[in-house]
Every structure is written in structure tokens, then in C-alpha cells.
Design a protein around this motif. Structure first.
Motif, PDB file in Angstrom:
ATOM      1  N   GLU A   1       5.372 113.766  44.412  1.00 23.46           N
ATOM      2  CA  GLU A   1       5.671 113.460  43.007  1.00 23.46           C
ATOM      3  C   GLU A   1       5.207 114.567  42.053  1.00 23.46           C
ATOM      4  OE1 GLU A   1       5.079 108.605  43.500  1.00 23.46           O
ATOM      5  OE2 GLU A   1       3.596 109.828  42.445  1.00 23.46           O
ATOM      6  N   SER A   2       4.303 115.416  42.552  1.00 25.44           N
ATOM      7  CA  SER A   2       3.702 116.434  41.681  1.00 25.44           C
ATOM      8  C   SER A   2       4.327 117.811  41.841  1.00 25.44           C
ATOM      9  CB  SER A   2       2.198 116.533  41.962  1.00 25.44           C
ATOM     10  OG  SER A   2       1.568 115.289  41.753  1.00 25.44           O
TER      11      SER A   2
ATOM     12  N   PRO B   1      -3.150 115.373  39.677  1.00 19.73           N
ATOM     13  CA  PRO B   1      -2.057 115.791  38.793  1.00 19.73           C
ATOM     14  C   PRO B   1      -2.551 115.802  37.356  1.00 19.73           C
ATOM     15  CG  PRO B   1      -1.409 113.951  40.219  1.00 19.73           C
ATOM     16  CD  PRO B   1      -2.889 114.098  40.341  1.00 19.73           C
TER      17      PRO B   1
ATOM     18  N   GLN C   1       4.773 120.574  39.102  1.00 18.09           N
ATOM     19  CA  GLN C   1       3.931 120.187  37.963  1.00 18.09           C
ATOM     20  C   GLN C   1       2.509 120.714  38.139  1.00 18.09           C
ATOM     21  OE1 GLN C   1       4.407 116.029  36.915  1.00 18.09           O
ATOM     22  NE2 GLN C   1       6.504 116.035  37.692  1.00 18.09           N
ATOM     23  N   MET C   2       1.755 120.661  37.066  1.00 22.46           N
ATOM     24  CA  MET C   2       0.388 121.165  37.086  1.00 22.46           C
ATOM     25  C   MET C   2      -0.528 120.208  37.852  1.00 22.46           C
ATOM     26  SD  MET C   2       0.204 124.057  35.551  1.00 22.46           S
ATOM     27  CE  MET C   2      -1.537 124.249  35.121  1.00 22.46           C
TER      28      MET C   2
ATOM     29  N   LYS D   1       0.626 125.365  39.109  1.00 19.04           N
ATOM     30  CA  LYS D   1       1.853 124.589  39.313  1.00 19.04           C
ATOM     31  C   LYS D   1       2.065 124.427  40.811  1.00 19.04           C
ATOM     32  CE  LYS D   1       5.760 126.332  37.923  1.00 19.04           C
ATOM     33  NZ  LYS D   1       6.629 127.048  36.965  1.00 19.04           N
TER      34      LYS D   1
END
Lengths: 79, 79, 79, 79, 79, 79, 79
Positions: free
Chosen positions: A17-18, A78, A21-22, A36
Motif C-alpha cells: 500500500e505504501s 508510512p 509513497q514516503m 519514497k
């Protein structure tokens, strides 16, 4: 430490899910790295883009792309 | 460290009863994290929601959702 | 560390005799925890009820029920 | 620590792209080494040419060719 | 650490000869424990009766019966 | 740590080329040893002749022939 | 750490030649022990007779016969 792949139910789902993303990663020995999430594997080896490590005065120093060995990771969060 | 899954009789039962509830986790190196137990797997990898880590002055800093590698966990305690 | 179950002859017998009684557990890194031995498994993972950890001034802080990962245990001693 | 080879998807790809180029490697215990990536294997054992290690005053001391055991590596970062 | 049982030739013989006698055990992290060797197993897990641990001022504090995990043992010496 | 033999491609080749020559070895915990590489095996256990260890004031103390367990080695560098 | 027996070619030969003679052993954590090599096994577990450990002021304290777990050994050196 575990030499079995980590089961998908827990670790894998959060990481899937991450992607892109950061995430903030705390390492053994106390270092903190963020970046990221580009990829990961079943051993929790992780590649971050635009990674930075926290400096002692609370700032962030650029590292670029980094490969982090999973066995050194304590916590992944996350952001 | 153990690279076998932990037998259900002891660890699993306590965790199953704590799903969705607050747990306090002590990590190697001395850190303490608490949060709502969202999921875990047979290696004691754990995902907490609304996690916080204890600060040096005894306060709590928000971490959000965290994945904790089981091999770094010393003690898990339902709160 | 050992990833085989610990043979019953030594560890198991002492723990079986201590079920429901107070034990003192010394952990890696120097912490000491005590409590009522509720259950254990072949990897020496241990659940204590009414557990307390020793504070730096020699007192005891309540932890309630705790799950201790066997691989962090150095010494177990019936009290 | 993992005694399985690291899957190619994550670690291998980053290293393959970095062959012959400068990488920065952070080791357990806090040391940092940099050099030209000459070769690596599935355990992340790494040979660097023209390697240097960071000194305490922030300079770099020449090491020449070095073999680094993979299990001591925390982070690898192409420079 | 070794997850194979220790071969009898070396470790086993010394321990077999010491059953019922006083042994001094040095642990990782620097602690020293002594007591009467009651039993041991192939992983060097050891049970001592009338055990004592050395205090910082060079004295001895009573522990009673203790189970010591073999993987934390550095040196065993018959007294 | 890896309990598989290290693949020849990386570690083995560098060591084969260094037989009979001086190598510098950095150990976990920060010690440095140097000597003439006499032999090694697949686990990176190493025997050095005419070995010396670095002293705290930057000098070298003679050790003679030494066997170094591979798992304690961080970096090996031909001199 | 390696849970395979150490191949004879390197470690075994040096130890076989040293039986009955004085060896100096450096342990993880910085301790040094010396004594007459009585026996050893494939995991580098070692029994020394007339063993002594180095004290902080550079002297030697008698230990008698000692069993040293191989996994704690960094360096073995015939004296």
C-alpha cells in the motif's frame, strides 16, 4: 533472526500500500531514514528513492537512492 | 534467533485476544512503542495503528501506522 | 541462536514445575522482569501474569500480562 | 540474519546498475566506506576498488581494494 | 550462533564430569554466575542449584535454582 | 548471519589472489589485524602468519600466527 | 553466525598442531584468555587447561580448566 520470508498477511500488505509513497524507517543502532518506497522483497530489503537520513541535530541529509538490508530494520512507518 | 514460527500455545493466544486493543511493545535497544494491534504473523511481525513511541522525557511521539519486525521485539504487553 | 526447540530434559522440567508460580527473568541488555508463569513454549517464549519490571532505583513497575520472546532471555529463576 | 540469498528484484537490480560506479556503504557499528563497485554476490558480499573509509574528522582514508562481508552492511547507496 | 547440538567430545565430557559440582559461568554482557551443576542439554542450556551472581562490588547475590540459556554462555569453568 | 558458504565469484577470487601476501582485516568491535594470508576457507575463516594487531596508540603488537573466525570479519583488504 | 562445522583445511589444521600447547584466545566483548589447548570440536568449542584471563591492569587471573563456546571466539593464536 528469521531466515524465512515474512508472511504476506502483515508486512507485505502495509508495504504494498505504501509503494511510491514516503516511509520512515528506523534502523538498529538508532538511525532513521526516510524516502519514497520504490521496491521491497520478501526479506524486507527495501529500496528508497530520494532518501534522507536524520542528522544528530534533527535535520535531514540527502542520500539519494538507497538499498537497506531488511535485517537492520526495526520499524517501518508510512508517513 | 528462532527461525521457526512461534507455536500458537503461548504467543499466538495472547496476541489473538489483543487484536484491536492497545499493546505496549519493548524493543531491543530500549525503545518502547505502543498502539492498537492491527495484525501480526507467525514471526511476531506486528502492525500497530495509532502508534506512538516513548520519548526520553517520558512523553509520547505519534508514529501513525507502524510495522515492527518481530525479531526486534523483547516484550509485548496488553495495556 | 538456537532455532531448534530446547530439549525437555533441562529447560522444560524446570518450567513445568514453575507453572503458576513466581519466576524472575533476566533479559539481554540487563532488564529484569518477574511475574507468575502462565505458559511457555518450546522456544522459551514465556507469558507472565502480574508481571513487573525492575526500575533503576531497585523498585518494581507493574506491566500486567506480558509475552517475552525466548531469544531475549538469559536466565530464568523460580522465586 | 538471513541465510537465504537475497532475491534479485530489489537488491540485485540496484547493484547491477551500479557496477563500475561509486557507491557509499554504511556498516554496522557506524563506519562508512565508499568506492567503485567491482563485484558482489547473492549474499551482498561486495568488492570495492579504490575504497576509502570515512575518518572521525570527516575526511577519507584510502583502503584500496576491499572485500566487505554482506552481513555487516546496513545501507548501500549509489553516489 | 550454532543451531546444531554441540558434539560430545569437547563440551559434553567436561560437563558430565562436573555434574553435582560447582561451576563458574561467564555470560555475554559480562555477568558471572556460579552454582552447583544440576543438569544440561546438548545446546548447553544449564540448570544450576544454589546459584549466585557476582555483584559489582565483587560479592555474590543468591539466585537459587536458575536456568541459563546456552547461547548466552561464553565460558564454563569447574571450580 | 549467513550460514551458507560464500560464493566464489566475489570473496574467493580476491582471497585467492592474495595468498602469501599482506592483508588488513577489520573485525567487529573495531579491532584491526594485519598479516600474511596463509589460508582461508569457504566461511572466510582466515589464518594469517606474522600477524599483528593495531594498538590504541596506532602502533602494532605482534600476534604470530592467528586463526580468525570469518563471522567476525567486516572488511578484508589486500595491502 | 555459521551453523555449519568449520572446514578442516584452515581452522582444524592450526588447532591440531597446537594440542597440548599454549594458545591465546580473544573473545567477543574484548576479553582475552590463554591456556593449554586440551581439546576442540568442529564448532571451535575449546577446552583449555590451566587457563587464565587477562585482568584490566594487564595481569592474569587463574581460571583452571575452561570450556569456551566457539561462537564467542574472535581470534585464536598459538603462543
Amino acid at each position: 533472526m528469521s531466515n524465512q520470508a515474512i508472511t504476506p498477511d502483515t508486512a507485505h500488505k502495509l508495504l504494498a500500500e505504501s509503494l511510491g509513497q514516503m516511509v520512515l524507517i528506523k534502523l538498529r543502532g538508532g538511525k532513521t531514514v526516510r524516502g519514497k518506497l520504490k521496491s521491497y522483497d520478501l526479506h524486507l530489503n527495501i529500496v528508497l528513492d530520494d532518501a534522507e537520513e536524520e542528522t544528530q541535530d534533527g535535520g535531514w541529509r540527502k542520500l539519494g537512492t538507497v538499498l537497506i538490508r531488511g535485517e537492520n530494520i526495526v520499524v517501518i512507518s508510512p508517513m
